[in-house]
Design a protein around this motif. Structure first.
Motif, mmCIF file in Angstrom:
data_model
loop_
_atom_site.group_PDB
_atom_site.id
_atom_site.type_symbol
_atom_site.label_atom_id
_atom_site.label_comp_id
_atom_site.label_asym_id
_atom_site.label_seq_id
_atom_site.Cartn_x
_atom_site.Cartn_y
_atom_site.Cartn_z
ATOM 1 N N LEU A 182 0.456 -1.300 0.376
ATOM 2 C CA LEU A 182 0.216 0.038 0.544
ATOM 3 C C LEU A 182 0.911 1.192 0.215
ATOM 4 C CD1 LEU A 182 -2.657 -0.898 2.458
ATOM 5 C CD2 LEU A 182 -2.932 -1.483 0.260
ATOM 6 N N ASP A 183 0.391 2.130 -0.534
ATOM 7 C CA ASP A 183 0.548 3.503 -0.359
ATOM 8 C C ASP A 183 -0.174 4.384 -0.288
ATOM 9 O OD1 ASP A 183 1.958 5.923 -1.378
ATOM 10 O OD2 ASP A 183 3.271 5.049 -2.758
ATOM 11 N N VAL A 184 -0.099 5.554 0.353
ATOM 12 C CA VAL A 184 -1.487 5.909 0.838
ATOM 13 C C VAL A 184 -1.060 7.587 0.841
ATOM 14 C CG1 VAL A 184 -2.321 4.722 2.015
ATOM 15 C CG2 VAL A 184 -0.402 6.086 3.804
ATOM 16 N N THR A 254 -3.713 21.295 -3.175
ATOM 17 C CA THR A 254 -3.313 21.475 -4.421
ATOM 18 C C THR A 254 -2.526 19.689 -4.543
ATOM 19 O OG1 THR A 254 -3.299 23.463 -3.952
ATOM 20 C CG2 THR A 254 -1.509 22.895 -6.133
ATOM 21 N N SER A 255 -2.700 19.909 -5.693
ATOM 22 C CA SER A 255 -1.834 18.169 -5.933
ATOM 23 C C SER A 255 -0.678 19.134 -7.611
ATOM 24 C CB SER A 255 -2.518 17.179 -6.405
ATOM 25 O OG SER A 255 -2.228 16.561 -5.255
ATOM 26 N N GLY A 256 0.058 18.264 -7.159
ATOM 27 C CA GLY A 256 1.800 19.143 -8.200
ATOM 28 C C GLY A 256 2.605 18.044 -9.118
ATOM 29 N N ILE A 272 3.744 11.240 -9.532
ATOM 30 C CA ILE A 272 2.363 11.551 -9.556
ATOM 31 C C ILE A 272 1.890 10.421 -10.815
ATOM 32 C CG2 ILE A 272 -0.676 11.951 -9.220
ATOM 33 C CD1 ILE A 272 0.265 14.493 -7.742
ATOM 34 N N ILE A 273 1.352 8.641 -10.409
ATOM 35 C CA ILE A 273 1.821 8.461 -11.231
ATOM 36 C C ILE A 273 0.431 7.472 -12.129
ATOM 37 C CG2 ILE A 273 2.445 5.772 -11.746
ATOM 38 C CD1 ILE A 273 4.811 8.389 -10.879
ATOM 39 N N ASP A 274 0.410 7.802 -13.587
ATOM 40 C CA ASP A 274 -1.430 7.266 -14.052
ATOM 41 C C ASP A 274 -1.107 5.846 -14.122
ATOM 42 O OD1 ASP A 274 -3.061 6.505 -15.848
ATOM 43 O OD2 ASP A 274 -2.304 7.883 -17.323
ATOM 44 N N SER A 301 -7.849 16.015 -5.879
ATOM 45 C CA SER A 301 -6.886 17.060 -6.288
ATOM 46 C C SER A 301 -6.109 15.906 -6.824
ATOM 47 C CB SER A 301 -6.661 17.405 -5.121
ATOM 48 O OG SER A 301 -4.899 17.062 -4.259
ATOM 49 N N THR A 302 -5.445 14.213 -6.307
ATOM 50 C CA THR A 302 -4.682 14.038 -7.054
ATOM 51 C C THR A 302 -5.441 13.176 -8.013
ATOM 52 O OG1 THR A 302 -3.649 13.413 -4.542
ATOM 53 C CG2 THR A 302 -3.277 11.491 -6.678
ATOM 54 N N ALA A 303 -7.001 13.039 -7.966
ATOM 55 C CA ALA A 303 -7.898 12.359 -9.547
ATOM 56 C C ALA A 303 -7.875 13.286 -9.904
ATOM 57 C CB ALA A 303 -9.051 12.063 -8.753
#
Ligand code: ADP
Ligand code: MG
Length: 338
Positions: A182-184, A254-256, A272-274, A301-303
């Motif tokens: 898991l990576d939360v 914010t995610s960036g 941030i990995i697709d 924000s990540t989504a």
């Protein structure tokens, strides 16, 4: 006549004091600490006294540090059984977990469903390959390398959210695939700040803002203001703002791709990995979400960062959230524009 003068002076004094300290005699206090979620946490509040602020501050620090340790996947802490230990026991049956871990994992699973699987906390095997590449690059930038496609594809075989089995009644979590982890990182900070906000409110604090990296969560408002003012950073120019929003009892997250990245052959690779390409998403420079719940704001924000801009705006609206996006070419889009 004299009495009127005295009353006048007293009134004036009261007014001045009132302006200095805000209504209700509350003053602005601020403090910061480091150690939770690998970031600086700034706590600002309006309180009646230093003692009151000290209580608020130490409660915030204590609770955030505890949650951060429970949710840390890279470092084991003595006396703590959290996600690090759960990952280590992948494939070895159910593991008893703390209630705060169970709640985070239930939320993370909900987040997977809400986002159509783009935010997947079961992607640890893939994310850890990127994490390692970034860490190595930080140590020896000239030797920075991209992960091998083969390693990524092989890891992607072990990211099924269905293999995260949660038994609420027994208080156990199980990773059914011995090679999964898991990576939360996409949800834990927002979830933790939301929890701490609720706990502070239960303790009677009403007027504060917690800022932890890209997550800001507020309660109440400064005296005579509509809310707390939060600046949204320009992903192309550190320190500059693209917008300012006013919030009360809300979170801004914010995610960036502009803060955590490494460089290979002059190209930047962020964190941030697709899940489709197994590579850093290439659609947005930043995605900011404003909504009532800080955990949801973090998940969203990540989504949004992983979606096409138009799809992201529509998705944010469907979730009852406001969003401000900066696309790859620097365009600013906003859910309020139609
Ligand atoms: P930050 O951690 O910088 O505040 P985010 O909330 O967007 O930003 O979370 C990014 C983190 O989420 C990454 O560091 C990684 O741990 C994790 N992550 C990256 N891609 C995904 C994904 N597709 N699904 C779930 N988690 C992800
Ligand atoms: Mg997030």
């Amino acid at each position: 006549m004299k009495l009127r003068r005295i009353i006048g002076v007293l009134l004036c004094l009261a007014l001045c004091l009132g302006m200095l300290s805000g209504c209700g005699g509350e003053k602005r206090y601020s403090g910061e600490f480091y150690g939770a979620f690998d970031t600086v946490v700034i706590v600002t509040a309006y309180c009646a006294s230093q003692e009151e602020f000290d209580g608020l501050f130490s409660q915030t620090e204590e609770e955030l540090l505890r949650l951060s340790r429970l949710y840390d996947i890279y470092v084991p802490y003595e006396g703590v059984t959290g996600l690090y230990q759960l990952n280590q026991k992948a494939g070895q049956g159910p593991v008893e977990v703390e209630p705060e871990v169970m709640e985070l994992l239930l939320f993370a699973r909900e987040c997977y469903d809400r986002t159509g699987g783009v935010v997947n906390v079961a992607m640890g095997s893939v994310l850890s390959i990127w994490h390692e590449a970034r860490e190595q690059a930080a140590e020896e930038p000239e030797k920075a390398q991209l992960p091998s496609q083969e390693a990524l594809s092989q890891a992607a075989e072990h990211c099924r959210i269905e293999d995260l089995v949660l038994d609420e009644e027994a208080g156990t979590a199980e990773l059914r695939d011995s090679q999964m982890s898991l990576d939360v990182g996409a949800v834990a900070k927002g979830f933790a700040v939301q929890r701490v906000t609720e706990s502070l409110m239960e303790s009677g604090y009403e007027n504060f803002v917690i800022s932890a990296g890209g997550n800001v969560q507020a309660q109440g408002a400064p005296p005579e203001k509509e809310g707390w003012s939060v600046g949204i950073e320009d992903p192309q120019q550190a320190g500059e703002l693209i917008d300012t929003v006013t919030i009360t009892s809300q979170a801004v997250v914010t995610s960036g791709g502009y803060e955590r990245f490494y460089t290979v052959d002059g190209e930047r690779y962020h964190h941030i990995i697709d899940p489709e390409t197994l590579y850093p998403a290439q659609r947005m420079l930043s995605a900011t979400v404003i909504c009532d719940d800080g955990a949801l704001a973090d998940c969203l924000s990540t989504a949004l960062f992983l979606m096409e801009p138009e799809e992201a705006l529509e998705f944010a609206r469907s979730q009852g959230a406001l969003a401000i996006l900066v696309t790859l070419d620097g365009q600013v889009l906003d859910t309020q524009e139609k």
